[in-house]
Motif scaffolding. Structure first.
Motif, PDB file in Angstrom:
ATOM      1  N   THR A   1      11.814  38.531  75.797  1.00 43.56           N
ATOM      2  CA  THR A   1      12.593  37.763  76.590  1.00 43.56           C
ATOM      3  C   THR A   1      12.538  38.357  77.935  1.00 43.56           C
ATOM      4  O   THR A   1      12.442  39.542  78.243  1.00 43.56           O
ATOM      5  N   MET A   2      12.269  37.551  79.109  1.00 45.17           N
ATOM      6  CA  MET A   2      12.315  38.059  80.453  1.00 45.17           C
ATOM      7  C   MET A   2      13.835  37.581  81.202  1.00 45.17           C
ATOM      8  O   MET A   2      13.998  36.391  81.084  1.00 45.17           O
ATOM      9  N   THR A   3      14.305  38.436  81.871  1.00 51.45           N
ATOM     10  CA  THR A   3      15.535  38.046  82.559  1.00 51.45           C
ATOM     11  C   THR A   3      14.989  38.290  84.105  1.00 51.45           C
ATOM     12  O   THR A   3      14.598  39.212  84.491  1.00 51.45           O
ATOM     13  N   PHE A   4      15.454  37.183  84.692  1.00 47.42           N
ATOM     14  CA  PHE A   4      15.052  36.933  86.180  1.00 47.42           C
ATOM     15  C   PHE A   4      15.703  35.893  86.678  1.00 47.42           C
ATOM     16  O   PHE A   4      16.401  34.880  86.204  1.00 47.42           O
ATOM     17  N   ARG A   5      16.253  36.082  88.069  1.00 46.63           N
ATOM     18  CA  ARG A   5      16.880  35.264  88.883  1.00 46.63           C
ATOM     19  C   ARG A   5      16.059  34.858  90.137  1.00 46.63           C
ATOM     20  O   ARG A   5      15.822  35.921  90.863  1.00 46.63           O
ATOM     21  N   HIS A   6      15.607  33.472  90.334  1.00 43.50           N
ATOM     22  CA  HIS A   6      14.925  33.322  91.849  1.00 43.50           C
ATOM     23  C   HIS A   6      15.737  33.867  92.869  1.00 43.50           C
ATOM     24  O   HIS A   6      16.914  33.424  93.034  1.00 43.50           O
ATOM     25  N   GLY A   7      15.076  34.461  93.871  1.00 48.17           N
ATOM     26  CA  GLY A   7      15.475  34.814  95.068  1.00 48.17           C
ATOM     27  C   GLY A   7      16.082  36.345  94.600  1.00 48.17           C
ATOM     28  O   GLY A   7      16.199  37.169  95.849  1.00 48.17           O
ATOM     29  N   LYS A   8      16.134  36.945  93.502  1.00 51.39           N
ATOM     30  CA  LYS A   8      16.222  38.232  93.387  1.00 51.39           C
ATOM     31  C   LYS A   8      14.915  39.201  93.065  1.00 51.39           C
ATOM     32  O   LYS A   8      13.982  38.487  92.719  1.00 51.39           O
ATOM     33  N   ASP A   9      15.147  40.448  93.351  1.00 53.88           N
ATOM     34  CA  ASP A   9      13.784  41.240  93.057  1.00 53.88           C
ATOM     35  C   ASP A   9      13.781  41.927  91.753  1.00 53.88           C
ATOM     36  O   ASP A   9      12.880  42.381  91.530  1.00 53.88           O
ATOM     37  N   ALA A  10      14.907  41.833  91.057  1.00 51.01           N
ATOM     38  CA  ALA A  10      15.097  42.384  89.839  1.00 51.01           C
ATOM     39  C   ALA A  10      14.456  41.581  88.605  1.00 51.01           C
ATOM     40  O   ALA A  10      14.611  40.520  88.631  1.00 51.01           O
ATOM     41  N   VAL A  11      13.741  42.185  87.762  1.00 49.71           N
ATOM     42  CA  VAL A  11      13.214  41.360  86.515  1.00 49.71           C
ATOM     43  C   VAL A  11      13.539  42.614  85.419  1.00 49.71           C
ATOM     44  O   VAL A  11      13.607  43.877  85.506  1.00 49.71           O
ATOM     45  N   GLN A  12      13.723  42.081  84.147  1.00 42.90           N
ATOM     46  CA  GLN A  12      13.700  42.839  83.019  1.00 42.90           C
ATOM     47  C   GLN A  12      13.341  42.283  81.855  1.00 42.90           C
ATOM     48  O   GLN A  12      12.886  40.987  81.668  1.00 42.90           O
ATOM     49  N   LEU A  13      12.445  43.073  81.047  1.00 39.94           N
ATOM     50  CA  LEU A  13      11.742  42.569  79.812  1.00 39.94           C
ATOM     51  C   LEU A  13      12.210  43.312  78.396  1.00 39.94           C
ATOM     52  O   LEU A  13      12.646  44.382  78.583  1.00 39.94           O
ATOM     53  N   HIS A  14      12.561  42.256  77.514  1.00 39.12           N
ATOM     54  CA  HIS A  14      13.490  42.882  76.354  1.00 39.12           C
ATOM     55  C   HIS A  14      12.557  42.286  75.201  1.00 39.12           C
ATOM     56  O   HIS A  14      12.240  41.254  74.852  1.00 39.12           O
ATOM     57  N   ALA A  15      11.973  43.213  74.462  1.00 38.91           N
ATOM     58  CA  ALA A  15      11.299  43.004  73.283  1.00 38.91           C
ATOM     59  C   ALA A  15      11.871  44.162  72.221  1.00 38.91           C
ATOM     60  O   ALA A  15      11.642  45.102  72.198  1.00 38.91           O
ATOM     61  N   GLY A  16      12.431  43.602  71.027  1.00 43.02           N
ATOM     62  CA  GLY A  16      13.219  44.337  70.481  1.00 43.02           C
ATOM     63  C   GLY A  16      14.250  45.371  70.687  1.00 43.02           C
ATOM     64  O   GLY A  16      15.108  44.632  71.575  1.00 43.02           O
TER      65      GLY A  16
ATOM     66  N   ILE B   1      13.516  47.511  73.010  1.00 43.18           N
ATOM     67  CA  ILE B   1      12.805  48.037  73.994  1.00 43.18           C
ATOM     68  C   ILE B   1      13.255  47.341  75.220  1.00 43.18           C
ATOM     69  O   ILE B   1      13.042  45.964  75.083  1.00 43.18           O
ATOM     70  N   THR B   2      13.765  48.000  76.321  1.00 44.58           N
ATOM     71  CA  THR B   2      14.050  47.016  77.535  1.00 44.58           C
ATOM     72  C   THR B   2      13.348  47.902  78.790  1.00 44.58           C
ATOM     73  O   THR B   2      13.479  49.161  78.886  1.00 44.58           O
ATOM     74  N   LEU B   3      12.507  47.092  79.395  1.00 41.25           N
ATOM     75  CA  LEU B   3      11.950  47.665  80.860  1.00 41.25           C
ATOM     76  C   LEU B   3      12.624  46.991  82.080  1.00 41.25           C
ATOM     77  O   LEU B   3      12.602  45.849  82.175  1.00 41.25           O
ATOM     78  N   GLN B   4      12.761  47.816  82.983  1.00 39.00           N
ATOM     79  CA  GLN B   4      13.334  47.343  84.093  1.00 39.00           C
ATOM     80  C   GLN B   4      12.132  47.116  85.093  1.00 39.00           C
ATOM     81  O   GLN B   4      11.154  48.132  85.233  1.00 39.00           O
ATOM     82  N   GLY B   5      12.212  45.989  86.053  1.00 45.83           N
ATOM     83  CA  GLY B   5      10.847  46.115  86.820  1.00 45.83           C
ATOM     84  C   GLY B   5      11.616  45.563  88.214  1.00 45.83           C
ATOM     85  O   GLY B   5      12.800  45.051  88.453  1.00 45.83           O
ATOM     86  N   GLU B   6      10.724  45.453  89.215  1.00 42.91           N
ATOM     87  CA  GLU B   6      11.026  44.858  90.344  1.00 42.91           C
ATOM     88  C   GLU B   6       9.826  44.132  90.794  1.00 42.91           C
ATOM     89  O   GLU B   6       8.697  44.164  90.676  1.00 42.91           O
ATOM     90  N   LEU B   7      10.220  42.929  91.538  1.00 44.15           N
ATOM     91  CA  LEU B   7       9.530  41.773  91.768  1.00 44.15           C
ATOM     92  C   LEU B   7       9.076  41.724  93.475  1.00 44.15           C
ATOM     93  O   LEU B   7      10.118  41.583  94.162  1.00 44.15           O
ATOM     94  N   LEU B   8       7.872  42.214  93.673  1.00 45.26           N
ATOM     95  CA  LEU B   8       7.498  42.296  95.192  1.00 45.26           C
ATOM     96  C   LEU B   8       6.261  41.368  95.263  1.00 45.26           C
ATOM     97  O   LEU B   8       5.057  41.644  94.956  1.00 45.26           O
TER      98      LEU B   8
ATOM     99  N   ALA C   1       7.032  53.309  77.122  1.00 49.10           N
ATOM    100  CA  ALA C   1       7.593  52.271  76.854  1.00 49.10           C
ATOM    101  C   ALA C   1       6.390  51.195  76.694  1.00 49.10           C
ATOM    102  O   ALA C   1       6.488  50.285  75.721  1.00 49.10           O
ATOM    103  N   ILE C   2       5.299  51.128  77.358  1.00 50.80           N
ATOM    104  CA  ILE C   2       4.254  50.295  76.942  1.00 50.80           C
ATOM    105  C   ILE C   2       3.673  50.677  75.459  1.00 50.80           C
ATOM    106  O   ILE C   2       3.464  49.788  74.976  1.00 50.80           O
ATOM    107  N   HIS C   3       3.643  51.985  75.350  1.00 53.75           N
ATOM    108  CA  HIS C   3       3.174  52.154  74.071  1.00 53.75           C
ATOM    109  C   HIS C   3       4.090  51.645  72.947  1.00 53.75           C
ATOM    110  O   HIS C   3       3.712  51.229  71.961  1.00 53.75           O
ATOM    111  N   LEU C   4       5.437  51.829  73.217  1.00 52.69           N
ATOM    112  CA  LEU C   4       6.422  51.221  72.083  1.00 52.69           C
ATOM    113  C   LEU C   4       6.411  49.732  72.027  1.00 52.69           C
ATOM    114  O   LEU C   4       6.623  49.233  70.986  1.00 52.69           O
ATOM    115  N   LEU C   5       6.254  48.798  73.305  1.00 54.01           N
ATOM    116  CA  LEU C   5       6.001  47.810  73.025  1.00 54.01           C
ATOM    117  C   LEU C   5       4.984  47.280  72.404  1.00 54.01           C
ATOM    118  O   LEU C   5       4.901  46.169  71.706  1.00 54.01           O
TER     119      LEU C   5
END
Length: 150
Positions: free
Chosen positions: A80-95, A97-104, A116-120
């Motif tokens: 699952t990806m969480t994201f809102r148009h116009g925001k820079d924050a993104v999150q990836l949820h797999a089981g 594991i949660t990764l935080q990211g920034e969209l630039l 985290a990549i190994h765990l994913l």
């Protein structure tokens, strides 16, 4: 009478004389009086509105909105990806594991634990090439496109 008021043409006023509204209107002083009243009321209304809004929001900044969730079939497993148009924050949820990211500029910079990549079990997407209210399109490091929907 004092020397100052002696030469004034309207200096002779009788005590107890009533206020002459017609003379006040004809003098032109009514326009600034009305304008000052209207501007004062508008300013007071704006200050009241800002104060009430600040109290309702627990501060002057608007409340943060939640990110939208998009379900992806996955590059190797569903996530699952969480994201809102116009925001820079993104999150990836797999089981678990949660990764935080920034969209630039369409590129996703992931942060978090190095393992985290190994765990994913797969490399998370590196680019977001399209988004609207119903779907987002992601690219992985091999330029394979994944469409995620709400």
């Amino acid at each position: 009478m004092t020397l100052h008021t002696m030469n004034h043409p309207h200096a002779t006023t009788t005590p107890g004389k009533r206020f002459n509204f017609k003379a006040f209107v004809k003098s032109g002083a009514v326009v600034p009086a009305i304008a000052i009243t209207i501007l004062g009321t508008a300013a007071l209304s704006m200050v009241t509105y800002i104060t009430v809004t600040a109290v309702a929001n627990h501060g002057l900044m608007p409340r943060p909105t939640a990110l939208d969730q998009y379900t992806c079939q996955g590059f190797a497993q569903p996530f699952t990806m969480t994201f809102r148009h116009g925001k820079d924050a993104v999150q990836l949820h797999a089981g678990a594991i949660t990764l935080q990211g920034e969209l630039l500029n369409g590129e996703i910079e992931w942060s978090g634990p190095a393992n985290a990549i190994h765990l994913l079990g797969f490399v998370p997407p590196t680019e977001m090439v399209y988004d609207d209210q119903k779907s987002i399109h992601l690219l992985d490091d091999k330029r394979v496109e994944q469409v995620c929907t709400r």
